[in-house]
Design a protein around this motif. Structure first.
Motif, PDB file in Angstrom:
ATOM      1  N   LYS A  62      -8.269  -0.530  -3.257  1.00 20.63           N
ATOM      2  CA  LYS A  62      -7.473  -1.337  -4.183  1.00 20.63           C
ATOM      3  C   LYS A  62      -7.359  -0.658  -5.551  1.00 20.63           C
ATOM      4  N   ASN A  64      -7.012   2.555  -6.202  1.00 23.48           N
ATOM      5  CA  ASN A  64      -5.943   3.565  -6.132  1.00 23.48           C
ATOM      6  C   ASN A  64      -5.774   3.973  -4.671  1.00 23.48           C
ATOM      7  N   HIS A  66      -3.384   5.778  -3.371  1.00 25.13           N
ATOM      8  CA  HIS A  66      -2.501   6.938  -3.146  1.00 25.13           C
ATOM      9  C   HIS A  66      -3.096   7.796  -2.023  1.00 25.13           C
ATOM     10  N   GLU A  87      -3.537  -0.623   3.586  1.00 29.93           N
ATOM     11  CA  GLU A  87      -4.717   0.149   3.153  1.00 29.93           C
ATOM     12  C   GLU A  87      -5.539   0.614   4.359  1.00 29.93           C
ATOM     13  N   THR A 391      -0.043   0.357  -8.496  1.00 30.31           N
ATOM     14  CA  THR A 391      -0.088  -0.750  -7.532  1.00 30.31           C
ATOM     15  C   THR A 391      -0.614  -2.039  -8.148  1.00 30.31           C
ATOM     16  N   SER A 395       5.981  -3.763 -10.907  1.00 26.90           N
ATOM     17  CA  SER A 395       6.948  -2.662 -10.878  1.00 26.90           C
ATOM     18  C   SER A 395       8.381  -3.133 -10.645  1.00 26.90           C
ATOM     19  N   GLN A 402      10.058   3.789 -10.338  1.00 25.30           N
ATOM     20  CA  GLN A 402       8.598   3.864 -10.235  1.00 25.30           C
ATOM     21  C   GLN A 402       8.123   5.132 -10.951  1.00 25.30           C
TER      22      GLN A 402
END
Ligand SMILES: Cc1ncc(COP(=O)(O)O)c(C=O)c1O
Length: 408
Positions: A62, A64, A66, A87, A391, A395, A402
């Motif tokens: 949660k 990050n 990426h 995730e 996240t 956004s 983004q």
């Protein structure tokens, strides 16, 4: 105004002006978040020494999610904590074995429960209703499963002696018999307990007391129900001192606290510490371009192309006025000749309000911070923003682009 060096204070990755210039070219455009693998490694090393000795370290996606960050961390930490099927996929794609993935979250949907059990990862169970859901889904799928019962844990005050705060997570004490009963009657085994105690703790005594209390409760639950638990997650909680009014983490105190014997663990029973912000936070920066500079009344406004739609955590709603300001520095415009700090020798930093491009008064990234004179086209670098960035940000507001994200 702060005068100390951010990188010295918080262990944040701080690219030099020359490095930042190259990162701008690599990213191609701003706003751009850049995450450093080397800085992730340093952060993991640091939290490991501040953890329960011998504990396994789980990274919470949660903070990050990426894929480049998660893949880099897959070989540095012992497991992942995930909170959604997206995730979960990121964690497994990064190469983490299912046995080392824990699906947390207070309320899983039926499809999420099915995805987790089908993937063979452990799941937290946070109420009698959720225990029944997992029992039903396991039967339907014809699979076993590993349940980690999250016990409701009031979050301790950030300073010793304060009142703990109640929260909605985990099984209430009065429901524990029912939850264990439902799980025992199902294809799931009660493999562990989860006693997360909150976030953003800098005080070693508070963290140590929470960990010990968690392990004492684990020992009691094990005895009371005759369980043999494989793992207990005692949470993480280590702060990211990201705003200048946040206290520095007592790293030495945390390391020293680890010397005392613990009430649970050993003999194949694993203590897990799970962290998000203290691992990803120091390893990320945000590069943003100055779009406008003006003075209104006694305030210098520096408007940049990143806003709270990219870095919500910087906004007053999240950071709160009392937490102070994020750490920001300036580098020269990319079209300049030799890379250099935007500040020239002799340029005294002046106070600035760094604002974003949104038409909302809330779109303030830094309030009243020292900044050298900057011009349109210069770059500002926000430090320590590797966690809870894109996240965690609204956004969709104004349908703007983004931020880019790259991993070094
Ligand atoms: C269950 C759980 N684990 C881990 C984390 C990560 O916490 P932090 O970023 O404070 O380390 C959170 C944060 O909300 C959480 O709720």
């Amino acid at each position: 105004m702060r005068t100390d060096t951010p990188s010295d204070r918080a262990g944040f990755w701080t690219p030099t002006a020359a490095e930042a210039r190259l990162l701008l070219h690599r990213a191609g455009a701003t706003p751009a978040f850049v995450y450093s693998r080397a800085a992730l490694r340093a952060a993991v090393d640091r939290v490991r020494t501040a953890s329960v000795p011998g504990a396994e370290l789980y990274y919470s996606l949660k903070a990050n999610p990426h894929p480049g960050v998660v893949t880099a961390l897959a070989s540095l930490v012992d497991g992942f904590d995930v909170c959604s099927t997206a995730e979960l996929e990121t964690a497994l794609n990064a190469g983490m074995p299912a046995a080392k993935v824990l699906f947390t979250g207070p309320a899983k949907s039926r499809p999420e429960a099915a995805a987790a059990l089908a993937a063979g990862v452990a799941v937290t169970v946070e109420s009698p209703g959720q225990a029944r859901l997992f029992a039903e889904v396991a039967e339907l799928l014809g699979v076993a499963g590993r349940a980690v019962v999250r016990l409701n844990t009031p979050y301790p005050s950030r300073a010793p002696g304060g009142a703990p705060s109640p929260n909605q997570f985990g099984v209430a004490a009065e429901d524990l018999d029912e939850v264990v009963g439902v799980l025992r009657g199902s294809a799931l085994t009660v493999d562990g307990l989860h006693l997360f105690f909150g976030s953003q703790y800098a005080d070693a005594a508070v963290v140590d007391a929470a960990r010990r209390a968690a392990l004492e409760r684990a020992r009691d639950v094990e005895e009371r129900f005759g369980l043999r638990l494989g793992m207990v997650s005692v949470g993480g909680g280590i702060a990211l001192p990201w705003c200048d009014a946040d206290p520095e983490v007592d790293w030495a105190g945390l390391e020293a606290a680890g010397g005392e014997p613990l009430p649970w663990g050993g003999g194949g029973r694993t203590v897990v510490c799970e962290y998000g912000r203290s691992i990803a936070g120091p390893a990320g920066v945000l590069l943003t371009t100055v779009l406008d500079v003006k003075t209104v009344g006694d305030r210098r406004y520096v408007a940049v192309d990143a806003g709270v739609n990219h870095l919500f955590i910087a906004g007053r709603l999240v950071a709160g006025g009392s937490r102070g300001e994020p750490l920001v520095r300036a580098v020269g415009a990319p079209q300049d000749g030799a890379p250099q700090d935007a500040a020239q020798p002799g340029d005294a930093p002046e106070r600035a309000w760094v604002t974003g491009p949104l038409c909302s008064q809330l779109d303030v990234l830094a309030e009243d911070v020292p900044l050298p004179p900057v011009a349109v086209g210069d770059t500002l670098v926000f430090l320590g923003v590797g966690a809870y960035g894109p996240t965690f940000s609204p956004s969709g507001f104004l349908s703007r682009d983004q931020a880019r994200e790259i991993v070094l």
